[in-house]
Design a protein around this motif. Structure first.
Motif, PDB file in Angstrom:
ATOM      1  N   ALA A   1       0.866  -1.191   0.000  1.00 11.11           N
ATOM      2  CA  ALA A   1       0.000   0.000   0.000  1.00 11.11           C
ATOM      3  C   ALA A   1       0.894   1.229   0.000  1.00 11.11           C
ATOM      4  O   ALA A   1       1.936   1.273   0.661  1.00 11.11           O
ATOM      5  CB  ALA A   1      -0.901  -0.009   1.227  1.00 11.11           C
ATOM      6  N   GLN A   2       0.491   2.225  -0.752  1.00 14.91           N
ATOM      7  CA  GLN A   2       1.267   3.463  -0.801  1.00 14.91           C
ATOM      8  C   GLN A   2       0.991   4.338   0.409  1.00 14.91           C
ATOM      9  O   GLN A   2       1.873   4.999   0.940  1.00 14.91           O
ATOM     10  CB  GLN A   2       0.950   4.220  -2.094  1.00 14.91           C
ATOM     11  CG  GLN A   2       1.372   3.465  -3.345  1.00 14.91           C
ATOM     12  CD  GLN A   2       2.860   3.115  -3.335  1.00 14.91           C
ATOM     13  OE1 GLN A   2       3.713   3.976  -3.137  1.00 14.91           O
ATOM     14  NE2 GLN A   2       3.162   1.823  -3.531  1.00 14.91           N
ATOM     15  N   GLU A   3      -0.245   4.321   0.866  1.00 16.40           N
ATOM     16  CA  GLU A   3      -0.640   5.112   2.035  1.00 16.40           C
ATOM     17  C   GLU A   3      -1.609   4.284   2.879  1.00 16.40           C
ATOM     18  O   GLU A   3      -2.265   3.369   2.378  1.00 16.40           O
ATOM     19  CB  GLU A   3      -1.324   6.418   1.610  1.00 16.40           C
ATOM     20  CG  GLU A   3      -0.420   7.380   0.861  1.00 16.40           C
ATOM     21  CD  GLU A   3      -1.131   8.676   0.507  1.00 16.40           C
ATOM     22  OE1 GLU A   3      -2.324   8.804   0.840  1.00 16.40           O
ATOM     23  OE2 GLU A   3      -0.491   9.548  -0.104  1.00 16.40           O
ATOM     24  N   CYS A   4      -1.705   4.649   4.133  1.00 18.83           N
ATOM     25  CA  CYS A   4      -2.701   4.001   5.001  1.00 18.83           C
ATOM     26  C   CYS A   4      -2.979   4.916   6.181  1.00 18.83           C
ATOM     27  O   CYS A   4      -2.207   5.836   6.481  1.00 18.83           O
ATOM     28  CB  CYS A   4      -2.215   2.638   5.483  1.00 18.83           C
ATOM     29  SG  CYS A   4      -0.793   2.700   6.598  1.00 18.83           S
ATOM     30  N   GLU A   5      -4.083   4.666   6.849  1.00 16.30           N
ATOM     31  CA  GLU A   5      -4.428   5.427   8.050  1.00 16.30           C
ATOM     32  C   GLU A   5      -3.439   5.098   9.168  1.00 16.30           C
ATOM     33  O   GLU A   5      -2.849   4.009   9.183  1.00 16.30           O
ATOM     34  CB  GLU A   5      -5.848   5.071   8.497  1.00 16.30           C
ATOM     35  CG  GLU A   5      -6.944   5.457   7.515  1.00 16.30           C
ATOM     36  CD  GLU A   5      -7.102   6.968   7.413  1.00 16.30           C
ATOM     37  OE1 GLU A   5      -6.958   7.644   8.459  1.00 16.30           O
ATOM     38  OE2 GLU A   5      -7.335   7.454   6.298  1.00 16.30           O
ATOM     39  N   PRO A   6      -3.241   6.008  10.105  1.00 14.97           N
ATOM     40  CA  PRO A   6      -2.417   5.679  11.273  1.00 14.97           C
ATOM     41  C   PRO A   6      -2.984   4.446  11.979  1.00 14.97           C
ATOM     42  O   PRO A   6      -4.202   4.261  12.037  1.00 14.97           O
ATOM     43  CB  PRO A   6      -2.517   6.932  12.149  1.00 14.97           C
ATOM     44  CG  PRO A   6      -2.874   8.028  11.197  1.00 14.97           C
ATOM     45  CD  PRO A   6      -3.740   7.401  10.154  1.00 14.97           C
ATOM     46  N   TYR A   7      -2.085   3.597  12.495  1.00  9.20           N
ATOM     47  CA  TYR A   7      -2.576   2.353  13.100  1.00  9.20           C
ATOM     48  C   TYR A   7      -3.259   2.630  14.436  1.00  9.20           C
ATOM     49  O   TYR A   7      -2.948   3.577  15.155  1.00  9.20           O
ATOM     50  CB  TYR A   7      -1.457   1.325  13.262  1.00  9.20           C
ATOM     51  CG  TYR A   7      -0.292   1.760  14.134  1.00  9.20           C
ATOM     52  CD1 TYR A   7      -0.348   1.675  15.520  1.00  9.20           C
ATOM     53  CD2 TYR A   7       0.897   2.220  13.552  1.00  9.20           C
ATOM     54  CE1 TYR A   7       0.718   2.031  16.308  1.00  9.20           C
ATOM     55  CE2 TYR A   7       1.982   2.574  14.335  1.00  9.20           C
ATOM     56  CZ  TYR A   7       1.893   2.484  15.713  1.00  9.20           C
ATOM     57  OH  TYR A   7       2.966   2.843  16.506  1.00  9.20           O
ATOM     58  N   GLY A   8      -4.226   1.734  14.736  1.00 14.53           N
ATOM     59  CA  GLY A   8      -4.938   1.809  16.003  1.00 14.53           C
ATOM     60  C   GLY A   8      -4.460   0.715  16.940  1.00 14.53           C
ATOM     61  O   GLY A   8      -3.254   0.467  17.056  1.00 14.53           O
ATOM     62  N   ASP A   9      -5.393   0.057  17.607  1.00 15.84           N
ATOM     63  CA  ASP A   9      -5.042  -0.998  18.562  1.00 15.84           C
ATOM     64  C   ASP A   9      -4.270  -2.113  17.862  1.00 15.84           C
ATOM     65  O   ASP A   9      -4.699  -2.639  16.823  1.00 15.84           O
ATOM     66  CB  ASP A   9      -6.305  -1.568  19.205  1.00 15.84           C
ATOM     67  CG  ASP A   9      -5.993  -2.665  20.206  1.00 15.84           C
ATOM     68  OD1 ASP A   9      -5.500  -2.340  21.290  1.00 15.84           O
ATOM     69  OD2 ASP A   9      -6.212  -3.854  19.863  1.00 15.84           O
ATOM     70  N   PHE A  10      -3.152  -2.479  18.427  1.00 15.20           N
ATOM     71  CA  PHE A  10      -2.250  -3.445  17.798  1.00 15.20           C
ATOM     72  C   PHE A  10      -2.948  -4.777  17.517  1.00 15.20           C
ATOM     73  O   PHE A  10      -2.889  -5.298  16.400  1.00 15.20           O
ATOM     74  CB  PHE A  10      -1.036  -3.653  18.699  1.00 15.20           C
ATOM     75  CG  PHE A  10      -0.107  -4.760  18.288  1.00 15.20           C
ATOM     76  CD1 PHE A  10       0.489  -4.757  17.039  1.00 15.20           C
ATOM     77  CD2 PHE A  10       0.175  -5.805  19.158  1.00 15.20           C
ATOM     78  CE1 PHE A  10       1.355  -5.777  16.659  1.00 15.20           C
ATOM     79  CE2 PHE A  10       1.041  -6.820  18.788  1.00 15.20           C
ATOM     80  CZ  PHE A  10       1.630  -6.809  17.535  1.00 15.20           C
ATOM     81  N   GLN A  11      -3.609  -5.320  18.535  1.00  8.98           N
ATOM     82  CA  GLN A  11      -4.177  -6.647  18.380  1.00  8.98           C
ATOM     83  C   GLN A  11      -5.437  -6.641  17.518  1.00  8.98           C
ATOM     84  O   GLN A  11      -5.530  -7.341  16.511  1.00  8.98           O
ATOM     85  CB  GLN A  11      -4.487  -7.263  19.759  1.00  8.98           C
ATOM     86  CG  GLN A  11      -4.865  -8.742  19.694  1.00  8.98           C
ATOM     87  CD  GLN A  11      -3.696  -9.630  19.308  1.00  8.98           C
ATOM     88  OE1 GLN A  11      -2.582  -9.450  19.788  1.00  8.98           O
ATOM     89  NE2 GLN A  11      -3.946 -10.598  18.429  1.00  8.98           N
ATOM     90  N   SER A  12      -6.414  -5.823  17.926  1.00  8.58           N
ATOM     91  CA  SER A  12      -7.731  -5.904  17.280  1.00  8.58           C
ATOM     92  C   SER A  12      -7.785  -5.235  15.911  1.00  8.58           C
ATOM     93  O   SER A  12      -8.586  -5.624  15.054  1.00  8.58           O
ATOM     94  CB  SER A  12      -8.802  -5.301  18.190  1.00  8.58           C
ATOM     95  OG  SER A  12      -8.568  -3.918  18.399  1.00  8.58           O
ATOM     96  N   GLU A  13      -6.929  -4.225  15.683  1.00 10.35           N
ATOM     97  CA  GLU A  13      -7.031  -3.468  14.438  1.00 10.35           C
ATOM     98  C   GLU A  13      -5.901  -3.753  13.447  1.00 10.35           C
ATOM     99  O   GLU A  13      -5.967  -3.316  12.294  1.00 10.35           O
ATOM    100  CB  GLU A  13      -7.081  -1.968  14.748  1.00 10.35           C
ATOM    101  CG  GLU A  13      -8.317  -1.579  15.555  1.00 10.35           C
ATOM    102  CD  GLU A  13      -8.419  -0.075  15.767  1.00 10.35           C
ATOM    103  OE1 GLU A  13      -8.013   0.680  14.872  1.00 10.35           O
ATOM    104  OE2 GLU A  13      -8.888   0.327  16.852  1.00 10.35           O
ATOM    105  N   ILE A  14      -4.863  -4.468  13.890  1.00 13.87           N
ATOM    106  CA  ILE A  14      -3.788  -4.825  12.960  1.00 13.87           C
ATOM    107  C   ILE A  14      -3.655  -6.352  12.863  1.00 13.87           C
ATOM    108  O   ILE A  14      -3.884  -6.948  11.814  1.00 13.87           O
ATOM    109  CB  ILE A  14      -2.429  -4.220  13.388  1.00 13.87           C
ATOM    110  CG1 ILE A  14      -2.508  -2.701  13.538  1.00 13.87           C
ATOM    111  CG2 ILE A  14      -1.354  -4.582  12.361  1.00 13.87           C
ATOM    112  CD1 ILE A  14      -1.209  -2.067  14.027  1.00 13.87           C
ATOM    113  N   VAL A  15      -3.300  -6.977  13.969  1.00 16.44           N
ATOM    114  CA  VAL A  15      -2.954  -8.398  13.930  1.00 16.44           C
ATOM    115  C   VAL A  15      -4.165  -9.278  13.611  1.00 16.44           C
ATOM    116  O   VAL A  15      -4.101 -10.128  12.709  1.00 16.44           O
ATOM    117  CB  VAL A  15      -2.313  -8.824  15.266  1.00 16.44           C
ATOM    118  CG1 VAL A  15      -2.035 -10.326  15.262  1.00 16.44           C
ATOM    119  CG2 VAL A  15      -1.024  -8.052  15.510  1.00 16.44           C
ATOM    120  N   ASP A  16      -5.252  -9.098  14.356  1.00 17.22           N
ATOM    121  CA  ASP A  16      -6.408  -9.987  14.157  1.00 17.22           C
ATOM    122  C   ASP A  16      -6.954  -9.946  12.729  1.00 17.22           C
ATOM    123  O   ASP A  16      -7.235 -11.008  12.152  1.00 17.22           O
ATOM    124  CB  ASP A  16      -7.509  -9.656  15.168  1.00 17.22           C
ATOM    125  CG  ASP A  16      -7.158 -10.095  16.585  1.00 17.22           C
ATOM    126  OD1 ASP A  16      -6.205 -10.885  16.734  1.00 17.22           O
ATOM    127  OD2 ASP A  16      -7.829  -9.648  17.529  1.00 17.22           O
TER     128      ASP A  16
END
Length: 511
Positions: free
Chosen positions: A46-61
């Protein structure tokens, strides 16, 4: 279900997280990004993305969900795949060692261990979200504080996983869960994945050892020192010296070894290792009953700790002298027999053992030597100094280094079982003797407890009262378990035998 564009954004967020929290260097960003793209068969990031949120629920899961939904992993392999994913964004072991050494040189060793500990949390090697589910409380007992934990964080396999695990081939590699070869190991349903594990090499007693953090964190900064050689546990004079070397390297930590015998030892006796951490465990806070001095080393204090089980405390400023006196205690206990208190050091096999724990207070070395004995007899098939069978409903497993210092790690099954006991006290459940006498009933092991508590307190209590009764019952059981492990009981006969060991066996005089 997430699509590929969303997946690309999540992977970029994961890389950004790794730069902020896992010490991922800018020079490695493209390499790690390409590794992730290859893992998911993607052509470009991806060239751009929103700032990350909660590590587990919003990225890893969401990333793991994508893998399961697209056949990259089975549902029962979610944790294995997650560890593989996070291992890809965790710096290489050599980079971790270099950074640890740099921090230790510039900011001190405590800052270095702080960094390693936080890294182990940030990459989910230590799963704090699970550990926070543990139920904890404290109880002020007659010999000091006792801390009690119902452990809910250690993962339990469901029946489907157990069935699949039986089909897995046994490779014998790594030889055990503590071998250094676990670093980067992909794992399977019989062996946890360890791509996120990072260890630091150290020298103890001139030998090659390593440190890592326990993934289960039974107390704060629960650290493990492990021999780089796969060899059985042993407690000898060299062990004591290595423990003292450790507290020289890491004076902000205590370190100790399980006794090297079944029943009184820990769960892994096949690999020489020690356990430590920054936690001030209950036994450390207690005073002494009697103080002695060695004629040879008059600057070393030898004391009987005022604790539930039998602890010889050795302290002094000279590393050499403290080591000599502690070795004296170890060697004397190995051959000590006193049948008046049921202590027999050896039959066809060795029975006496020691659980030693070392720490430093300023420039003073302290070694607590907990005297243990694993002998069994017809009346005590689980161990003469093991919890009595009436206490097995609370803790049946071996009482190792952590429990004997006053921190109980109770099985997760108790969370639901104790609630059922409360139901009997509140009248939400009536006693059915046929039901309670069925060995297949999970409450069978608690049958006598339920009958006794209902007899003592009735069956129409409110929930607050029932909570208090059951908690007090567990508190009392834990105190009794500690007293069971005492080779010299806390009565007149037991303490006279303890004094006999110190004065006649060791030849020390009361200070």
């Amino acid at each position: 279900m997430i699509d590929q564009n969303t997946l690309k954004s999540k992977l970029k967020q994961l890389v950004d997280y790794a730069k902020d929290n896992l010490s991922l260097r800018a020079e490695d960003e493209a390499f790690v990004t390409n590794t992730l793209l290859d893992m998911f068969s993607l052509g470009a990031p991806a060239q751009e993305c929103e700032p990350y949120g909660d590590f587990q629920s919003e990225i890893v899961d969401p990333i793991v969900d994508y893998a399961v939904q697209n056949g990259m992993a089975k549902e029962e392999e979610r944790l294995l795949f997650e560890t593989k994913l996070l291992g890809a964004v965790t710096p290489y072991p050599s980079s971790v060692v270099d950074k640890f050494d740099t921090i230790a040189s510039n900011k001190g060793v405590q800052s270095a261990t702080d960094w390693l500990f936080n890294l182990s949390i940030a990459n989910n090697y230590i799963r704090m979200a699970d550990i926070r589910k543990n139920i904890k409380w404290q109880h002020l007992g007659k010999y000091g504080n006792i801390e009690i934990t119902i452990n809910l964080s250690k993962p339990e396999k469901d029946p489907k996983q157990i069935a699949l695990a039986k089909l897995m081939p046994k490779t014998g590699y790594p030889a055990c869960l503590l071998c250094p070869e676990n670093v980067g190991y992909a794992g399977n349903l019989n062996h946890p994945a360890r791509q996120t594990l990072r260890i630091i090499p150290i020298k103890l007693g001139g030998e090659n050892w390593s440190i890592q953090y326990s993934p289960y964190q039974y107390y704060n900064e629960h650290i493990i020192a492990l021999s780089n050689e796969h060899r059985p546990m042993a407690v000898n004079s060299e062990t004591l010296y290595r423990l003292m070397d450790f507290v020289d390297l890491f004076p902000h930590y205590f370190i100790g070894s399980n006794a090297a015998l079944p029943i009184v030892g820990g769960s892994i006796l096949t690999h020489d290792h020690y356990q430590g951490g920054s936690k001030v465990l209950p036994m450390f806070a207690v005073g002494t009953r009697k103080n002695y001095v060695s004629e040879k080393y008059k600057d070393v204090s030898v004391s009987i700790a005022d604790w539930y089980n039998s602890v010889v405390r050795v302290s002094g400023k000279s590393k050499f002298q403290v080591h000599e006196v502690a070795s004296d205690v170890l060697n004397c206990w190995a051959t000590w027999t006193d049948e008046s208190v049921n202590v027999i050091c050896k039959t066809s096999e060795q029975h006496n053992a020691v659980t030693p724990i070392a720490r430093k207070e300023g420039d003073t070395y302290i070694i607590d030597m907990i005297l243990r004995n694993n002998r069994t007899d017809e009346a005590h098939p689980y161990g003469i100094f093991h919890p009595e069978e009436r206490l097995h409903n609370i803790k049946k497993e071996g009482i190792g280094i952590i429990e004997v210092m006053g921190l109980f790690i109770l099985p997760g099954r108790l969370k639901s079982e104790l609630e059922v006991i409360k139901d009997y006290l509140t009248g939400n459940k009536n006693i059915d003797f046929k039901e309670l006498s069925d060995p297949e009933n999970p409450m069978f092991k608690h049958a006598q407890t339920i009958i006794q508590l209902v007899n003592d307190h009735g069956s129409n209590r409110d929930r607050v009262y029932a909570d208090r009764v059951v908690t007090n019952y567990v508190n009392d059981a834990c105190e009794q378990i500690l007293e069971c492990t005492a080779v010299f009981k806390n009565d007149e006969k037991g303490q006279e035998a303890f004094i006999k060991f110190i004065e006649q066996g060791l030849g020390y005089k009361e200070a």
